[in-house]
Scaffold this motif. Sequence first.
Motif, PDB file in Angstrom:
ATOM      1  N   LEU A  21       0.825  -1.202   0.000  1.00  0.00           N
ATOM      2  CA  LEU A  21       0.000   0.000   0.000  1.00  0.00           C
ATOM      3  C   LEU A  21       0.862   1.256   0.000  1.00  0.00           C
ATOM      4  N   VAL A  22       1.904   1.270   0.834  1.00  0.00           N
ATOM      5  CA  VAL A  22       2.798   2.426   0.893  1.00  0.00           C
ATOM      6  C   VAL A  22       3.536   2.595  -0.430  1.00  0.00           C
ATOM      7  N   LEU A  23       4.022   1.513  -1.004  1.00  0.00           N
ATOM      8  CA  LEU A  23       4.727   1.597  -2.284  1.00  0.00           C
ATOM      9  C   LEU A  23       3.820   2.115  -3.395  1.00  0.00           C
ATOM     10  N   MET A  24       2.570   1.680  -3.425  1.00  0.00           N
ATOM     11  CA  MET A  24       1.634   2.163  -4.439  1.00  0.00           C
ATOM     12  C   MET A  24       1.334   3.646  -4.235  1.00  0.00           C
ATOM     13  N   GLY A  25       1.266   4.093  -2.989  1.00  0.00           N
ATOM     14  CA  GLY A  25       1.066   5.513  -2.711  1.00  0.00           C
ATOM     15  C   GLY A  25       2.235   6.349  -3.197  1.00  0.00           C
TER      16      GLY A  25
END
Length: 44
Positions: A21-25
């Motif tokens: 999720l953090v990487l996609m953000g």
Amino acid sequence: MSAAARAVILRSVEIFFTTLLVLMGVLTTWFAGYVVYRIYADQR
């Protein structure tokens, strides 16, 4: 399977998906910034 083993697996899955999720953000933010940069760079 013991409750402790299930808790470890659940925690591992939670960390994995939170990292995704953090990487996609970060990727989405970078791409949006790149698009804005290209829009203004192409106008010159």
